[in-house]
Design an enzyme around this catalytic site. Structure first.
Site, PDB file in Angstrom:
ATOM      1  CB  CYS A   1     -10.165 -26.644 137.501  1.00  0.00           C
ATOM      2  SG  CYS A   1     -10.515 -27.627 136.359  1.00  0.00           S
ATOM      3  CG  HIS A   2      -7.786 -25.814 140.905  1.00  0.00           C
ATOM      4  ND1 HIS A   2      -7.766 -26.822 140.055  1.00  0.00           N
ATOM      5  CD2 HIS A   2      -8.195 -26.193 142.083  1.00  0.00           C
ATOM      6  CE1 HIS A   2      -8.049 -27.897 140.553  1.00  0.00           C
ATOM      7  NE2 HIS A   2      -8.418 -27.624 142.001  1.00  0.00           N
ATOM      8  N   GLY A   3      -8.350 -21.450 138.858  1.00  0.00           N
ATOM      9  CA  GLY A   3      -8.053 -20.103 138.262  1.00  0.00           C
ATOM     10  C   GLY A   3      -6.688 -19.856 137.759  1.00  0.00           C
TER      11      GLY A   3
END
Length: 198
Positions: free
Chosen positions: A155-157
């Protein structure tokens, strides 16, 4: 003009009788009201400990159980995974020694577990609660050229190693949480209970 005589004994009796009847009525009203404050059986079950039989779990495999509405991962780390974990440079991790309280006091060391080969962890990213992917393989150039295995949140790394320790320069602020847990025998993990003190 008439003069009324007050019967004090009768007055006391009526006052006492009224008080008793009022008290009983209040008790009948209060009992269900107070009982409604107690958690329901469903709520108690939702917070109850969960047992997980890990006897069928093979080296390198992960299973997920639900506890308090959250996924809890149990990973049986292989020797190769433990060797890879030992190769993660501490300077690349935000909290390599797990100094922030994301685990019970009895969870210490770089493996963040009671037994090195068994990892128990809440499977929610500490950034926004997404569920990271289990990515034990190495190398994994789509994540990082020096990837040593772990958990990756697409999702956001955010990236975590095979002990749930968060890497630097990712959105997640802390390591993944370790719930209270204990072993019952060799193959059962009780999630939600601390180890029994001898």
């Amino acid at each position: 003009m008439s003069e009324t005589v007050v019967d004090a004994g009768k007055r006391r009796f009526l006052t006492l009788a009224t008080s008793v009847v009022g008290g009983i009525g209040a008790a009948f009203w209060a009992i269900p009201y107070i009982a409604s404050w107690r958690p329901s059986a469903k709520a108690k079950a939702a917070g109850a400990p969960v047992e997980a039989d890990i006897s069928a779990l093979k080296d390198g495999e992960m299973m997920t159980v639900a506890w308090r509405g959250k996924p809890v991962w149990i990973v049986k780390r292989s020797k190769e995974m433990l060797d890879n974990l030992a190769q993660v440079p501490p300077e690349e991790l935000r909290d390599p020694n797990s100094e922030e309280k994301q685990q019970p006091d009895y969870i210490t060391g770089p493996t963040r577990s009671q037994r090195p080969e068994v990892l128990v962890m809440v499977g929610s990213c500490t950034h926004l609660g997404c569920s990271p992917l289990f990515r034990p393989e190495t190398p994994a150039p789509d994540i990082d050229k020096n990837w040593k295995g772990g958990f990756f949140c697409p999702c956001h790394g955010s990236r975590f190693d095979l002990a749930g320790r968060v890497y630097k320069n990712v959105p997640a602020p802390t390591n993944l949480k370790v719930p209270p847990y204990r072993f019952e025998g060799e193959t059962v993990v009780v999630i939600g209970e601390d180890p029994v003190k001898a």
